[in-house]
Design an enzyme around this catalytic site. Structure first.
Site, mmCIF file in Angstrom:
data_model
loop_
_atom_site.group_PDB
_atom_site.id
_atom_site.type_symbol
_atom_site.label_atom_id
_atom_site.label_comp_id
_atom_site.label_asym_id
_atom_site.label_seq_id
_atom_site.Cartn_x
_atom_site.Cartn_y
_atom_site.Cartn_z
ATOM 1 N N ILE A 12 -3.218 0.764 -11.951
ATOM 2 C CA ILE A 12 -3.899 1.952 -11.458
ATOM 3 C C ILE A 12 -2.703 2.975 -10.631
ATOM 4 O O ILE A 12 -2.950 3.893 -10.540
ATOM 5 C CB ILE A 12 -5.225 1.674 -10.656
ATOM 6 C CG1 ILE A 12 -6.159 3.055 -10.817
ATOM 7 C CG2 ILE A 12 -4.766 1.365 -9.286
ATOM 8 C CD1 ILE A 12 -6.529 3.054 -12.080
ATOM 9 N N LEU A 16 3.268 2.316 -6.698
ATOM 10 C CA LEU A 16 3.632 3.571 -6.266
ATOM 11 C C LEU A 16 3.133 4.296 -5.012
ATOM 12 O O LEU A 16 3.796 4.785 -4.207
ATOM 13 C CB LEU A 16 3.656 4.590 -7.441
ATOM 14 C CG LEU A 16 4.170 6.171 -7.164
ATOM 15 C CD1 LEU A 16 5.445 6.326 -6.853
ATOM 16 C CD2 LEU A 16 3.821 7.069 -8.638
ATOM 17 N N LYS A 36 3.674 -7.415 -0.439
ATOM 18 C CA LYS A 36 3.240 -7.733 -1.737
ATOM 19 C C LYS A 36 2.733 -9.347 -1.512
ATOM 20 O O LYS A 36 3.456 -9.935 -2.028
ATOM 21 C CB LYS A 36 3.971 -7.421 -2.903
ATOM 22 C CG LYS A 36 3.013 -7.759 -4.061
ATOM 23 C CD LYS A 36 2.048 -6.924 -4.559
ATOM 24 C CE LYS A 36 1.542 -7.216 -5.986
ATOM 25 N NZ LYS A 36 0.588 -6.074 -6.599
#
Length: 233
Positions: A12, A16, A36
């Site tokens: 989705i 970014l 992450k």
């Protein structure tokens, strides 16, 4: 301070969006790191590497990677399945420990999730459980496309039911195929989801452009200046 970046779905635009937020906080003079904690479908922390490329930051040292990317699995699936196929199990408390250590070293930690809120991390725990464990504000990423109203409002409802503060919505215009649908869907989301702060995120190629970074800075100022001025000081 810790923030979680989640989305209404996989693919989705969370990676970014995380990088854009990092640029925005950097323009506010904050020492920022992205994390992450669970990467699947890769041999190395691809999303974290992309954060660094998009923001112009240097790659993490092996020592820092133990904190910014503690779990990497090769199979492209939900974290629980990807881990199980490698005879491993993800420990949410270990992720929390890594995130809190980063929080001690940096002003802002942006944690990018995997998939949507109900993606399983273990047999009993989901991304939403990880967010609840961290008890941090959330930035929600959604797509400017048909169907986004339902997906986004369900995600907003799930977060609010857990008492999680939604700092703002990042609306990904990359998926926009019809300006009318994109515009009216966003208005419905803002009204029905009671969302005040929205960052429109266009398609980005290469490093994040200056105008988008400045938009992110203003987005963050508008959110935090009235309620959390100490974050901007």
């Amino acid at each position: 301070m810790i923030f979680f970046v989640t989305g209404t779905d996989t693919g989705i635009g969370k990676t970014l969006a995380t990088a854009v937020l990092a640029k925005g906080f950097s323009l506010l003079g904050k020492k920022v790191i992205t994390q992450k904690p669970i990467q699947t479908g890769a041999d190395y922390p691809e999303d974290l590497t992309l954060h660094r490329k998009l923001t112009g930051m240097s790659l993490d040292s092996p020592e820092l990677l133990k904190l910014t990317s503690p779990y990497v699995f090769k199979f492209p699936a939900a974290p629980e399945l990807a881990a199980r196929l490698e005879n491993q199990e993800i420990d949410l408390l270990q992720i929390k420990k890594c995130t809190e250590e980063l929080d001690r070293r940096y002003d802002v930690v942006l944690v990018e999730g995997a998939g949507g809120l109900y993606v399983p991390i273990t047999r009993k725990e989901t991304i939403l459980d990880l967010i609840s464990l961290l008890m941090c504000p959330v930035f929600l990423v959604s797509a400017a496309r048909l169907g986004t109203i339902n997906h986004t409002l369900l995600s907003i409802q799930a977060l609010k039911q857990k008492g999680i503060f939604i700092a703002g919505l990042i609306y990904n215009l990359y998926f926009s195929g019809d300006d009318v649908i994109s515009r009216e869907s966003l208005e419905d989301i803002k009204r029905l989801g009671e969302i005040e702060h929205v960052l429109l995120m266009p398609k980005v190629e290469g490093e994040i452009p200056e105008d988008l970074a400045l938009s992110a800075k203003k987005f963050l100022e508008d959110i935090f200046k009235p309620k959390f001025p100490e974050l901007l000081s």
